[in-house]
Design a protein around this motif. Structure first.
Motif, PDB file in Angstrom:
ATOM      1  N   ARG A  13       1.373  -1.468   0.356  1.00  0.00           N
ATOM      2  CA  ARG A  13      -0.152  -0.247   0.062  1.00  0.00           C
ATOM      3  C   ARG A  13       1.198   1.397   0.316  1.00  0.00           C
ATOM      4  N   ILE A  14       1.939   1.222   0.948  1.00  0.00           N
ATOM      5  CA  ILE A  14       2.748   2.542   0.748  1.00  0.00           C
ATOM      6  C   ILE A  14       3.594   2.381  -0.304  1.00  0.00           C
ATOM      7  N   CYS A  15       4.086   1.288  -1.243  1.00  0.00           N
ATOM      8  CA  CYS A  15       5.135   1.528  -2.647  1.00  0.00           C
ATOM      9  C   CYS A  15       4.177   2.082  -3.294  1.00  0.00           C
ATOM     10  N   ASP A  16       2.798   1.316  -3.296  1.00  0.00           N
ATOM     11  CA  ASP A  16       1.749   2.087  -4.344  1.00  0.00           C
ATOM     12  C   ASP A  16       1.476   3.462  -4.222  1.00  0.00           C
ATOM     13  N   ALA A  17       0.855   4.131  -2.750  1.00  0.00           N
ATOM     14  CA  ALA A  17       0.964   5.112  -2.731  1.00  0.00           C
ATOM     15  C   ALA A  17       2.481   6.327  -2.970  1.00  0.00           C
ATOM     16  N   VAL A  18       3.788   5.769  -2.549  1.00  0.00           N
ATOM     17  CA  VAL A  18       4.610   6.136  -3.153  1.00  0.00           C
ATOM     18  C   VAL A  18       4.595   6.895  -4.674  1.00  0.00           C
ATOM     19  N   LEU A  19       4.446   5.137  -5.694  1.00  0.00           N
ATOM     20  CA  LEU A  19       4.204   5.416  -6.795  1.00  0.00           C
ATOM     21  C   LEU A  19       3.470   6.467  -7.764  1.00  0.00           C
ATOM     22  N   ALA A  20       1.979   6.433  -6.835  1.00  0.00           N
ATOM     23  CA  ALA A  20       1.666   6.924  -7.639  1.00  0.00           C
ATOM     24  C   ALA A  20       1.978   8.829  -7.443  1.00  0.00           C
ATOM     25  N   SER A  21       2.677   8.570  -6.200  1.00  0.00           N
ATOM     26  CA  SER A  21       2.865  10.501  -5.482  1.00  0.00           C
ATOM     27  C   SER A  21       4.353  11.231  -7.269  1.00  0.00           C
ATOM     28  N   LEU A  22       4.553  10.355  -7.351  1.00  0.00           N
ATOM     29  CA  LEU A  22       6.042  10.104  -7.889  1.00  0.00           C
ATOM     30  C   LEU A  22       5.243  10.488  -9.539  1.00  0.00           C
ATOM     31  N   ARG A  23       4.232   9.564  -9.867  1.00  0.00           N
ATOM     32  CA  ARG A  23       3.926   9.567 -10.723  1.00  0.00           C
ATOM     33  C   ARG A  23       3.850  11.108 -11.540  1.00  0.00           C
ATOM     34  N   SER A  24       2.927  11.388 -10.693  1.00  0.00           N
ATOM     35  CA  SER A  24       1.785  13.285 -10.512  1.00  0.00           C
ATOM     36  C   SER A  24       3.173  13.882 -10.657  1.00  0.00           C
ATOM     37  N   GLN A  25       4.712  13.897 -10.403  1.00  0.00           N
ATOM     38  CA  GLN A  25       5.322  14.842 -10.000  1.00  0.00           C
ATOM     39  C   GLN A  25       5.931  14.900 -12.033  1.00  0.00           C
ATOM     40  N   ALA A  26       6.715  15.971 -11.892  1.00  0.00           N
ATOM     41  CA  ALA A  26       6.721  16.712 -13.160  1.00  0.00           C
ATOM     42  C   ALA A  26       8.173  15.567 -14.031  1.00  0.00           C
ATOM     43  N   SER A  27       8.789  15.864 -13.025  1.00  0.00           N
ATOM     44  CA  SER A  27      10.273  15.161 -13.229  1.00  0.00           C
ATOM     45  C   SER A  27      10.802  13.957 -11.815  1.00  0.00           C
ATOM     46  N   PRO A  28      10.052  12.952 -11.832  1.00  0.00           N
ATOM     47  CA  PRO A  28       9.617  12.324 -10.714  1.00  0.00           C
ATOM     48  C   PRO A  28      11.441  11.403 -10.988  1.00  0.00           C
ATOM     49  N   SER A  29      11.671  11.482  -9.548  1.00  0.00           N
ATOM     50  CA  SER A  29      13.332  10.097  -9.799  1.00  0.00           C
ATOM     51  C   SER A  29      12.690   9.225  -9.677  1.00  0.00           C
ATOM     52  N   LEU A  30      13.534   8.545 -11.007  1.00  0.00           N
ATOM     53  CA  LEU A  30      13.653   6.939 -11.888  1.00  0.00           C
ATOM     54  C   LEU A  30      13.657   5.960 -10.163  1.00  0.00           C
ATOM     55  N   GLN A  31      15.010   6.637  -9.777  1.00  0.00           N
ATOM     56  CA  GLN A  31      15.941   6.379  -9.069  1.00  0.00           C
ATOM     57  C   GLN A  31      15.279   5.277  -7.591  1.00  0.00           C
ATOM     58  N   ASN A  32      13.846   6.271  -7.329  1.00  0.00           N
ATOM     59  CA  ASN A  32      12.768   6.013  -6.072  1.00  0.00           C
ATOM     60  C   ASN A  32      11.919   4.736  -6.415  1.00  0.00           C
ATOM     61  N   VAL A  33      11.369   5.707  -8.160  1.00  0.00           N
ATOM     62  CA  VAL A  33      10.555   5.077  -8.765  1.00  0.00           C
ATOM     63  C   VAL A  33      11.025   3.452  -9.374  1.00  0.00           C
ATOM     64  N   ILE A  34      11.978   3.098  -8.826  1.00  0.00           N
ATOM     65  CA  ILE A  34      12.942   1.406  -9.452  1.00  0.00           C
ATOM     66  C   ILE A  34      13.243   0.997  -7.500  1.00  0.00           C
ATOM     67  N   THR A  35      12.818   2.389  -6.699  1.00  0.00           N
ATOM     68  CA  THR A  35      13.181   1.533  -5.364  1.00  0.00           C
ATOM     69  C   THR A  35      12.043   1.067  -5.359  1.00  0.00           C
ATOM     70  N   ALA A  36      10.962   1.782  -5.113  1.00  0.00           N
ATOM     71  CA  ALA A  36       9.088   1.644  -4.339  1.00  0.00           C
ATOM     72  C   ALA A  36       9.107  -0.267  -5.067  1.00  0.00           C
ATOM     73  N   HIS A  37       8.953  -0.300  -6.674  1.00  0.00           N
ATOM     74  CA  HIS A  37       8.781  -1.357  -7.508  1.00  0.00           C
ATOM     75  C   HIS A  37       9.951  -2.505  -6.795  1.00  0.00           C
ATOM     76  N   VAL A  38      11.294  -2.493  -5.805  1.00  0.00           N
ATOM     77  CA  VAL A  38      11.714  -3.543  -5.907  1.00  0.00           C
ATOM     78  C   VAL A  38      11.460  -3.856  -4.603  1.00  0.00           C
ATOM     79  N   CYS A  39      10.879  -3.090  -3.620  1.00  0.00           N
ATOM     80  CA  CYS A  39      10.666  -2.938  -2.142  1.00  0.00           C
ATOM     81  C   CYS A  39       9.206  -3.328  -1.495  1.00  0.00           C
TER      82      CYS A  39
END
Length: 1217
Positions: free
Chosen positions: A700-726
């Motif tokens: 649930r937290i990783c999905d929420a972080v991913l949703a927030s990152l996708r809403s950003q203009a230039s999301p951090s790819l490193q954070n997106v990868i971390t959210a998927h792997v974690c």
């Protein structure tokens, strides 16, 4: 860093012509001695209560005439004998009895020394009196004033000790440069050797005696020799009067002497060559052991610094230095001596050379001193002069008094250890007290009769140190009010002398050694070396919740070093400063303060501050989302913005776990409505029946972080990868898909960084397999390059995969290598390679998957089904194999499979469908009937005999064996064979009634034998439990080997109320005996066999009897139905006598069982009171092992309630009643 704060001060004036000459404490009062002197040649003793505020309140004890030139050397009060002992300089020893017996004199001179007495002192245990005479002798006397030793002080005493100093800390042992190497010398030989010359004001007449605190040794300070060679010597004697050691020579050593009660050192006074005074310390062996300066100028030392006396208090924490017009109180910390208080008198009163000073023997910080005309009684306590502990003013200000110097340290800014400090203030006279204002910008210092105000600000940059602002003279009334202080405390809390903490005057169930109170916590230390936190409710009327000593479970309790004391607390930085007994400071960050700060930050939505606190103090990051889960999910975007750094977001995501730390390791302990999370509801949302979340918290937290990152203009790819792997489990495919997208977009720099990051987060071997599973060989190559794999292995392998065609063959090879056999099978199906598919299915047991793939291809489905049936038969799964054979209409193979599975109905049905020849079918039926009869399935066997073998008589006999007499009679009547009733049914009934009667008789006999024995065993255990166990219950051969050899049955002195359990657990005294035999698994198996046999006379017999009765009831329940059918059959065949006998026997056994059940299964009520104790023993010492463990389990089972089995009802036939 603690100061002495005055808590009580009384001053009483007495007549100048009859001054006080001696003081002594007597329980709750003070004994005063007046005279003798020229104006009043008599001695008067008076008793003054501690709370007296008028000199006329002193009660006269007695008075007698004396010589005007005499002097009281020692005044001692004995509470046990209610007597006072005075030792006079002219040689008399006087005992004053306050409650004399009829044959005793109130005042008696019990002894006299003709040569006169120079000094005297009683031992701390009041058993010995030591007297130093003016004839250079020392007398040791008992409480009955009988001498036990008479020692002469001779010049040869100095030969007892041959002192060798190694020079630790001395100037002569220090490095002095290269030039000093030319004159090499022995460092153990000092450059300047003291000759022991007397001081300028030492007339050589002064003698001092002092006992060590335990009364085992005593020291005498006197002058040795005559003429120019005189020197002052300190002699150490044992309790028996044996000289043990003599001090080394010290120039200017004076008569003052006091042995520290703890026994470490003894203190003396040295008048230095420059005119100053120092307190010097000696060890028991006579060697010097440090010193400190009294900080007096030559003029002061020559004036009021003459005739100095030393007095240690009872707990060795304060040294009183009494001079002519003042008493100084010194304490030591970190090997530095601080002048904490200075008590000044207007004049010396003309009595002797100094002030009379005495400490209370039981209250270490209560002091009485007098100059003859004025008596002062003072009480002190150790207190920390600290600033505000409430944010944001919690600078950690602490002030330390050292004579005229005030040392100030803001511990939040600079953790400067004592005796150093960040800032110092100098005033004109010795400081009495100090305080800070709430903001920490003003310091009030009381010194003498003045009050000085200093201003400062240690939080500004640059720092503004203390500067004098104003000086105010205090009026006598103000001085008196300031001296009559209350108990030391903070806010509503005060600490009494006995260590009990009070709140608003009400005592709390807390005994502590130090404490500090903030707006949210009461923090205190205990004598057990624990630091505890108590949450302070906002409403002062609510009771405090005192934490238990649960160091591993409760954040409010933790261990600290022995003797540590609280200096101050800084809630803003979650810091608590402790001072160790030796004086050094330690700053700790207790989990209670850290978590309280994190919770406050989370409640205020300050996620960045809370994150940094967790990161700094190594707190589990899960508290950020577990404390207020729904709030956090709604504030994920705020959280990401406040945390800011990409690395910190990765740290948070990689720390996520399914555990709810807000309910486990960081459970809220405030008890004010926040024991549950701030926002109700678990992070996982809904929960299943076992209480586990149906949705993963981490996901649930990783999905929420991913949703927030996708809403950003230039999301951090490193954070997106971390959210998927974690995620749980890790979504490696999604992470690698991002890498694949970067490869296709040819973003080389980002691609390399992404590959390195994902390989750092996850196992590179799993990533390599996942990349292959995506059939992206280029990404697999990038991952392999980050691993430790050999390029000579993976490069040819990847090249070989690339050369494969078509794509389905490549995918089949990859999935087969990755052991994803179902996917590989699907690829073979797509390739239409049926023969290869059959071999693959047989190799990997994929029959179900293959059948699903070919469910619409009848021919190939039938072929696969035959293969599957053969496989099932090879695994002895005959039922499923028969069904598979029937699916493809192979009835011959089907009936053989059913026959192997003992399924007679399916087997005969398939055999009929073959169809089998009649003789083969009959042979098959005979085999099945024999197997069913052997398995006691009489009804099924009767059916086979009747329908397939046409054997009516055999079927009826089988039904009779199964007690199904009703069906047997019906079948015979149906086939018009009534003659078989007499030849088949009647013999069957007779045989059944005989066997049933025999069974019931056996049960009855068992009950008649076992119930009385069980009753006898329990009676013996109730009368004498220990004797019952030691003797094994009596009866039989009573083998002693049935009790493990290492179990002592003898009572010990430490056994308090030996119980049924403690005799056999080796836990009576808390530890196992050193000679205990370790039971092996072989011993345990042997003991288990003994327990199963339940041999008569063993400790297992009772358990065996109870289990035996339970098994009997179960057997009876199994034949109740057969009994009813048997009685009915007997009556139908007119065998009434047999029916009556069977029913009577059955009723007798049933009633016997019903009547004994309450008695047999009522053990719990007899031993229920001991079950709790047994569990406590188990928790305290652990369960025994080996043969002991079997006995332990048997004894525990005998004390536990066992559910009685349900006895089925037996309905009697009304025709027989």
């Amino acid at each position: 860093m603690r100061n002495l704060r005055n808590t009580a001060h009384r001053s009483l004036g007495f007549r100048p012509d009859n001054p006080i000459t001696a003081l002594a404490h007597d329980l709750d009062s003070l004994i005063l001695a007046f005279g003798p002197n020229e104006a009043n040649p008599s001695i008067t003793l008076k008793r003054l209560a501690e709370d007296a505020d008028n000199p006329h309140a002193a009660e006269t004890i007695t008075s007698w005439d004396a010589v005007a030139t005499d002097e009281i050397l020692s005044l001692h009060s004995s509470a046990d004998t209610q007597s006072l002992c005075l030792v006079l300089s002219h040689g008399d020893i006087v005992v004053v009895r306050q409650d004399p017996q009829p044959d005793e004199e109130p005042i008696e001179i019990v002894g006299s020394v003709d040569a006169g007495i120079a000094a005297a002192a009683w031992s701390p245990d009041e058993e010995l009196l030591l007297i130093a005479t003016k004839a250079d002798t020392v007398l040791f006397m008992t409480t009955d004033f009988e001498p036990i030793a008479n020692v002469t002080l001779s010049d040869s005493d100095v030969n007892v000790s041959n002192h060798v100093s190694v020079g630790w800390g001395k100037k002569e042992t220090q490095f002095k440069g290269r030039g000093a190497a030319k004159a090499l010398r022995d460092p153990t030989m000092p450059e300047f050797v003291d000759q022991g010359s007397l001081g300028a004001y030492d007339d050589g007449q002064g003698v001092t005696v002092s006992w060590r605190g335990d009364g085992e040794v005593v020291v005498v300070n006197s002058v040795l020799g005559t003429g120019e060679g005189r020197r002052r010597v300190i002699r150490v004697y044992s309790r028996e009067g044996v000289l043990e050691s003599v001090s080394e020579a010290v120039d200017g050593l004076e008569a003052a002497l006091s042995w520290k009660p703890s026994g470490q050192v003894l203190a003396g006074v040295q008048r230095r060559g420059d005119g100053g005074l120092s307190v010097v310390f000696f060890e028991r062996n006579g060697l010097r052991h440090g010193e400190f300066d009294l900080r007096l100028s030559k003029e002061e030392a020559d004036g009021f610094g003459r005739g100095v006396e030393l007095r240690w208090n009872g707990d060795s924490t304060v040294l009183a230095v009494a001079m002519r017009d003042r008493v100084q109180l010194w304490t030591m910390g970190n090997y530095h001596y601080y002048l904490k208080q200075e008590i000044r008198f207007n004049s010396s009163g003309g009595v002797g050379d100094g002030l009379k000073t005495t400490w209370h023997p039981e209250r270490p910080l209560q002091l009485a001193c007098s100059n003859g005309e004025e008596l002062r009684t003072l009480s002190y306590c150790f207190a920390v002069s600290r600033g505000s502990v409430d944010p944001p003013s919690d600078v950690g200000l602490v002030a330390v008094v050292d004579g005229k110097t005030l040392q100030i340290t803001p511990l939040r800014v600079a953790n400067v250890p004592p005796p150093m400090s960040l800032d110092e203030i100098e005033v004109a006279t010795a400081i009495t007290d100090v305080s800070f204002n709430e903001a920490g910008t003003e310091v009030l210092v009381r010194h003498g009769t003045q009050l000085s105000k200093f201003t400062c600000d240690y939080m500004t940059k640059p720092m503004r140190k203390a500067v004098l602002h104003t000086v105010e003279d205090l009026s006598p009334l103000q001085l008196e009010e300031s001296e009559h202080a209350a108990q030391v405390g903070e806010g509503d809390f005060t600490l009494a002398e006995n260590g009990v903490l009070h709140r608003a005057g009400t005592p709390l169930p807390i005994r502590c050694t130090s404490f500090v109170a903030t707006t949210s916590h009461l923090i205190y230390t205990t004598s057990n070396h624990l630091l505890k936190f108590v949450h302070l409710p906002p409403n002062n009327e609510e009771p405090l919740r005192i934490p238990l000593t649960e160091l591993e479970k409760d954040e409010r309790c933790r261990n600290i070093e022995r003797g540590a004391r609280i200096i101050t607390v800084i809630p803003s930085t979650h810091a608590l400063v402790l001072q160790m007994p030796r004086g050094n400071l330690e700053t700790i960050y207790p989990r209670a303060l850290v978590l309280a700060g994190i919770r406050r930050s989370l409640a205020a939505r300050q996620y960045g501050k809370a994150f940094m606190t967790c990161r700094t103090h190594r707190v589990d990051m899960n508290i950020l989302c577990d404390y207020a889960p729904e709030q956090f999910l709604g504030d994920v975007e705020v959280f990401l913005k406040q945390v800011g750094k990409v690395e910190w977001v990765d740290l948070f995501l990689s720390s996520l776990a399914e555990e709810n730390v807000a309910e486990t390791i960081y459970r809220e302990t405030r008890g004010t409505g926040l024991e549950e999370p701030l926002v109700n509801g678990p992070m996982g949302g809904a929960r299943d029946g076992s209480g586990k979340p149906t949705v993963s918290k981490v996901n649930r937290i990783c999905d929420a972080v991913l949703a927030s990152l996708r809403s950003q203009a230039s999301p951090s790819l490193q954070n997106v990868i971390t959210a998927h792997v974690c995620r749980s489990p890790p979504d490696l495919e999604a992470g690698l898909s991002l890498v694949s997208d970067l490869r296709r977009q040819q973003k080389t720099a980002e691609l390399q960084a992404a590959v390195e990051h994902i390989c750092f987060l996850a196992d590179v071997n799993r990533l390599y397999d996942t990349a292959l599973g995506l059939y992206d060989l280029d990404v697999a190559l990038l991952v392999a390059q980050q691993s430790q794999k050999d390029p000579r292995e993976y490069l040819p392998y990847l090249q070989g995969l690339k050369d494969l065609s078509p794509a389905l063959r490549q995918q089949y090879t990859i999935d087969d290598d990755l052991k994803r056999y179902r996917k590989a099978l699907a690829h073979l199906h797509g390739l239409a390679e049926f023969e290869e598919l059959k071999a693959y299915v047989a190799k990997h047991d994929l029959y179900g998957a293959a059948i699903e793939l070919y469910r619409y291809d009848s021919a190939r489905l039938a072929e696969l089904m035959r293969l599957y049936a053969a496989f099932l038969a090879s695994r002895n799964r005959y039922k499923e194999a028969g069904i598979a054979h029937e699916y493809v209409r192979d009835y011959t193979s089907a009936y053989e499979a059913y026959r192997a599975a003992s399924l007679w109905q399916e087997c005969l049905a398939a055999a009929e469908l073959v169809p089998l020849p009649e003789d083969e079918l009959r042979a098959l039926a005979q085999d099945l009937a024999a197997a069913l009869e052997e398995a006691k399935e009489f009804a099924a066997a009767a059916t086979v005999h009747l329908e397939y073998l046409d054997e009516l008589e055999g079927a009826a006999k089988l039904l009779c064996k199964g007690y199904d007499f009703v069906e047997a009679m019906r079948v015979l009547a149906r086939h018009k064979k009534p003659d078989l009733l007499k030849t088949v049914i009647d013999p069957g009934l007779i045989e059944a009634s005989a066997s049933m009667t025999e069974l019931l008789a056996e049960m009855k006999g068992q009950l008649q034998a076992q119930i009385p024995r069980l009753r006898e065993l329990r009676q013996k255990r109730a009368d004498d439990p220990m004797g019952f166990l030691e003797g094994g219950g009596g009866g039989g051969d009573g083998e002693e080997g049935d009790i493990p050899d290492n179990l002592s049955l003898a009572a010990t002195d430490t056994t308090a109320g030996a119980t049924f359990m403690t005799r056999y657990t080796d836990r009576s005294t808390g530890t196992l005996g050193t000679n205990a035999t370790r039971k092996t698994s072989k011993n345990r198996r042997r003991e288990e066999r003994k327990r199963a046999r339940g041999k008569k006379g063993t400790v297992y017999e009772e358990e065996y009897l109870v289990n035996s009765v339970a098994r009997l009831i179960e057997r009876l329940n199994g034949v109740v139905g057969d009994l009813a059918r048997l009685v009915e059959g007997l009556m139908r065949r007119a065998m009434r006598e047999r029916a009556v006998a069977v029913e009577a026997a059955a009723v007798e056994v049933v009633e016997a069982c019903r009547g004994c059940m309450d008695e047999v299964f009522a053990v719990a009520q007899q031993g229920g009171g001991k079950r709790e104790e047994h569990h406590g023993v188990e928790e305290a010492g652990g369960r025994p092992t080996g043969g002991e463990g079997v006995l332990y389990e048997a004894l525990a089972a005998s004390e536990q309630k066992r559910e009685a089995p349900v006895l089925k009802a037996f309905e009697r036939l009304s025709l027989l009643s």
